[in-house]
Design an enzyme around this catalytic site. Structure first.
Site, PDB file in Angstrom:
ATOM      1  N   GLY A  88       0.819  -1.225   0.000  1.00 26.52           N
ATOM      2  CA  GLY A  88       0.000   0.000   0.000  1.00 26.52           C
ATOM      3  C   GLY A  88       0.837   1.253   0.000  1.00 26.52           C
ATOM      4  O   GLY A  88       2.067   1.215   0.117  1.00 26.52           O
ATOM      5  N   GLY A  90       2.590   3.610   1.486  1.00 25.35           N
ATOM      6  CA  GLY A  90       3.144   3.791   2.829  1.00 25.35           C
ATOM      7  C   GLY A  90       3.650   5.189   3.077  1.00 25.35           C
ATOM      8  O   GLY A  90       3.872   5.597   4.222  1.00 25.35           O
ATOM      9  N   ARG A  91       3.893   5.922   2.002  1.00 25.76           N
ATOM     10  CA  ARG A  91       4.377   7.294   2.189  1.00 25.76           C
ATOM     11  C   ARG A  91       3.937   8.232   1.077  1.00 25.76           C
ATOM     12  O   ARG A  91       4.316   9.408   1.083  1.00 25.76           O
ATOM     13  CB  ARG A  91       5.889   7.312   2.312  1.00 25.76           C
ATOM     14  N   LYS A 106       4.615  12.463  -2.189  1.00 23.31           N
ATOM     15  CA  LYS A 106       5.418  11.320  -1.752  1.00 23.31           C
ATOM     16  C   LYS A 106       6.378  11.759  -0.653  1.00 23.31           C
ATOM     17  O   LYS A 106       7.183  12.665  -0.857  1.00 23.31           O
ATOM     18  CB  LYS A 106       6.197  10.736  -2.935  1.00 23.31           C
ATOM     19  N   ASP A 118       8.586   5.361   8.279  1.00 19.27           N
ATOM     20  CA  ASP A 118       8.266   6.675   8.860  1.00 19.27           C
ATOM     21  C   ASP A 118       7.414   7.536   7.928  1.00 19.27           C
ATOM     22  O   ASP A 118       7.070   8.667   8.253  1.00 19.27           O
ATOM     23  CB  ASP A 118       9.551   7.421   9.240  1.00 19.27           C
ATOM     24  N   GLY A 119       7.115   7.014   6.740  1.00 24.14           N
ATOM     25  CA  GLY A 119       6.274   7.777   5.812  1.00 24.14           C
ATOM     26  C   GLY A 119       7.007   8.918   5.127  1.00 24.14           C
ATOM     27  O   GLY A 119       6.410   9.687   4.372  1.00 24.14           O
ATOM     28  N   ARG A 176      -1.500   0.165  -9.948  1.00 26.19           N
ATOM     29  CA  ARG A 176      -0.399  -0.767 -10.216  1.00 26.19           C
ATOM     30  C   ARG A 176      -0.929  -2.191 -10.326  1.00 26.19           C
ATOM     31  O   ARG A 176      -2.036  -2.482  -9.870  1.00 26.19           O
ATOM     32  CB  ARG A 176       0.566  -0.775  -9.006  1.00 26.19           C
ATOM     33  N   ASP A 245       4.347  -4.364  -7.399  1.00 24.59           N
ATOM     34  CA  ASP A 245       3.728  -3.161  -6.815  1.00 24.59           C
ATOM     35  C   ASP A 245       4.341  -1.891  -7.395  1.00 24.59           C
ATOM     36  O   ASP A 245       3.835  -0.793  -7.134  1.00 24.59           O
ATOM     37  CB  ASP A 245       3.852  -3.175  -5.287  1.00 24.59           C
TER      38      ASP A 245
HETATM   39  P1  AMP Z   1       9.258   0.825  -2.874  1.00 26.19           P
HETATM   40  O1  AMP Z   1       9.926  -0.482  -3.233  1.00 26.19           O
HETATM   41  O2  AMP Z   1      10.202   1.923  -2.533  1.00 26.19           O
HETATM   42  O3  AMP Z   1       8.321   1.236  -3.944  1.00 26.19           O
HETATM   43  O4  AMP Z   1       8.417   0.586  -1.517  1.00 26.19           O
HETATM   44  C1  AMP Z   1       7.785  -0.625  -1.176  1.00 26.19           C
HETATM   45  C2  AMP Z   1       6.732  -0.415  -0.128  1.00 26.19           C
HETATM   46  O5  AMP Z   1       7.297   0.146   1.066  1.00 26.19           O
HETATM   47  C3  AMP Z   1       5.610   0.524  -0.518  1.00 26.19           C
HETATM   48  O6  AMP Z   1       4.443   0.009   0.056  1.00 26.19           O
HETATM   49  C4  AMP Z   1       6.011   1.837   0.122  1.00 26.19           C
HETATM   50  O7  AMP Z   1       4.916   2.657   0.370  1.00 26.19           O
HETATM   51  C5  AMP Z   1       6.649   1.360   1.407  1.00 26.19           C
HETATM   52  N1  AMP Z   1       7.651   2.312   1.937  1.00 26.19           N
HETATM   53  C6  AMP Z   1       8.874   2.579   1.443  1.00 26.19           C
HETATM   54  N2  AMP Z   1       9.517   3.485   2.207  1.00 26.19           N
HETATM   55  C7  AMP Z   1       8.680   3.813   3.220  1.00 26.19           C
HETATM   56  C8  AMP Z   1       8.756   4.702   4.341  1.00 26.19           C
HETATM   57  N3  AMP Z   1       9.839   5.436   4.590  1.00 26.19           N
HETATM   58  N4  AMP Z   1       7.677   4.770   5.155  1.00 26.19           N
HETATM   59  C9  AMP Z   1       6.586   4.015   4.928  1.00 26.19           C
HETATM   60  N5  AMP Z   1       6.450   3.167   3.905  1.00 26.19           N
HETATM   61  C10 AMP Z   1       7.482   3.058   3.053  1.00 26.19           C
HETATM   62 MG    MG Z   2       6.779   1.270  -4.669  1.00 26.09          MG
END
Ligand code: AMP
Ligand code: MG
Length: 481
Positions: A88, A90-91, A106, A118-119, A176, A245
């Site tokens: 989902g 997350g940030r 973002k 930490d979002g 996605r 994703d």
């Molecule tokens: P990514 O591979 O960077 O696209 O991230 C994979 C998943 O981790 C996604 O669901 C993002 O929203 C979550 N995510 C990555 N970094 C953070 C963060 N600093 N805080 C919260 N969720 C994160």
């Molecule tokens: Mg991602």
């Protein structure tokens, strides 16, 4: 409680969430081209309405007459080949729609899907996403766009202490493969079908008239993804984290992380230092996207089978054969597109079977001698002499050119339009980042301007078109962002 986003023009499981404010935000980068898409008035470099800084920092939720109700969506996915369950936004927080585009902040703080994160996003990765989104767009490659980066002194802890930034990204849709997998794996059939119907209605209207709209949708997604992936290969772009994703249902380049453009050509190049097995190496991107599309087809299997049973009277195994045929259109399109772009890069108009061998030899020789990918093709299209290591291949190329019947000037001109001079090399991004970390944002603006026009020679130092010096060659990128 999760809710459904009918009111936000698409149906995703989502949670309302307010961005977390940051104190004393400042502009790090801004794209007036994306502002124009959103009908935001600018003075040529920044919005005229100073409240945009607060809006894009996540500090206020209204601008002019418009008030936003921000939210984050749930999706799931396969990461590095393994089912990862629910992920989902997350940030990334959807602000809402502006002028028909979805706008996301973002790094605007935690959401219901942040898990242990930490979002936030750090300045370094936000600048990279901002510049690369706009660079890819200028190269004619489908991508999410980036309106701005807003910085703040809020500390964020990764390997070291860094500061937070928020990148505003913009796309017709951020849906996605992971969104479809989210419903597929939980057997939420009505949500799944509603999302597929939404996609058809808003982004693939050509499927509406098909007797089998879902199958047609799968096929059209395959075609778009194949075209985009072939385009990545043609500019030496390596995404780095091609999980399902991070794979757009619109064929957009999405979720810029540890991406990199090849300097010296290494077919096995891995730009993500956490990718020990090289799953997402440069030469594997084509097959990996096919794997991701297979995950998409599996997730939508039930609506596909129902549709094929109802409209074509196909039983289960006959339906599977039809779905496999739709998936095979990816391979066909990818190969066709790849060959077509590389022929153009070499200025070959005719399609001769022996071209494939010429292209393979080219890749092999460039790989053996780590020839700079961008500089080589650009040099060729400017009529410059090629590196000595390429002499043998060049003889084959000259022979092949003699079969063409259009004049050299025209050929070179055509070639230049598909062989960019300026790409976002890691060392260039790194230089802009290091200056920005000292609060000098001029290099971000300068790089943006250069990358917005990657084809024509510009009145800037030659260094912007050159490979890195040896000491800048191996900048390491972790997944942390
Ligand atoms: P990514 O591979 O960077 O696209 O991230 C994979 C998943 O981790 C996604 O669901 C993002 O929203 C979550 N995510 C990555 N970094 C953070 C963060 N600093 N805080 C919260 N969720 C994160
Ligand atoms: Mg991602």
């Amino acid at each position: 409680m999760p809710f459904h986003l009918d009111s936000f023009h698409h149906l995703s499981q989502a949670e309302l969430v307010a961005p977390s404010p940051v104190s004393d935000p400042y502009w790090v980068g801004f794209s007036d081209k994306v502002a124009a898409l959103l009908n935001i008035d600018t003075n040529g470099s920044l919005p005229i309405d100073p409240q945009y800084l607060q809006l894009l920092a996540g500090n206020q939720l209204h601008i002019g007459q418009q008030t936003f109700q921000p939210y984050a969506t749930a999706y799931s996915g396969h990461q590095f080949g393994q089912w990862a369950g629910q992920l989902g936004d997350g940030r990334a927080i959807y602000l809402g729609d502006i002028n028909g585009y979805e706008v996301q902040l973002k790094g605007a703080g935690p959401t219901a899907y942040s898990r242990r994160g930490d979002g936030r996003a750090v300045l370094r990765s936000s600048i990279r996403e901002f510049l690369c989104s706009e660079a890819m767009h200028a190269l004619g490659i489908p991508t999410s766009r980036a309106l701005a980066v807003v910085g703040s002194d809020l500390p964020v802890f990764r390997e070291t202490r860094e500061t937070a930034a928020i990148c505003t990204r913009v796309a017709p849709s951020f849906l996605r493969i992971g969104h479809i997998e989210h419903y597929g794996h939980q057997d939420m059939q009505s949500e799944l079908e509603a999302t597929l119907e939404f996609l058809i209605q808003h982004h693939y209207p050509e499927c509406q008239n098909s007797p089998t709209p879902f199958l047609s949708l799968l096929e059209k997604i395959c075609i778009r993804v194949a075209n985009t992936t072939a385009q990545w290969q043609s500019v030496g772009f390596c995404h780095g984290v091609l999980n399902t994703d991070n794979t757009s249902l619109l064929g957009l380049t999405l979720d810029y992380g540890p991406f990199g453009f090849l300097d010296g050509f290494d077919i096995n190049h891995i730009c993500n230092h956490s990718d020990h097995a090289g799953r997402y190496a440069y030469h594997r991107q084509g097959e990996i996207l096919h794997w991701n599309l297979y995950c998409l087809a599996s997730a939508m299997l039930s609506p596909l089978q129902n549709e094929l049973a109802k409209t074509q009277q196909l039983n289960e195994s006959e339906a599977i054969e039809r779905i496999k045929t739709a998936l095979a259109s990816y391979n066909r399109q990818y190969t066709q597109q790849w060959q077509s772009i590389f022929r153009k890069k070499l200025g070959l108009r005719k399609e001769l079977p022996e071209d494939i061998e010429l292209l393979e030899k080219l890749m092999q020789t460039m790989h053996e001698h780590r020839i700079d990918f961008t500089q080589f093709f650009r040099g060729l299209s400017e009529g410059q002499s090629a590196p000595i290591e390429m002499a043998e291949w060049l003889k084959l190329y000259q022979d092949r050119l003699s079969v063409e019947d259009f004049c050299k000037d025209e050929r070179l001109q055509n070639m230049q339009s598909v062989n960019p001079k300026y790409i976002l090399r890691n060392h260039l991004a790194q230089h802009a980042i290091e200056m920005a970390q000292k609060k000098d944002f001029s290099e971000v603006a300068k790089l943006l301007k250069i990358l917005e026009n990657p084809i024509e020679t510009q009145n800037v130092s030659d260094e912007y078109a050159l490979p890195p010096s040896p000491d800048m060659e191996h900048i390491a990128f972790s997944c942390s962002s």
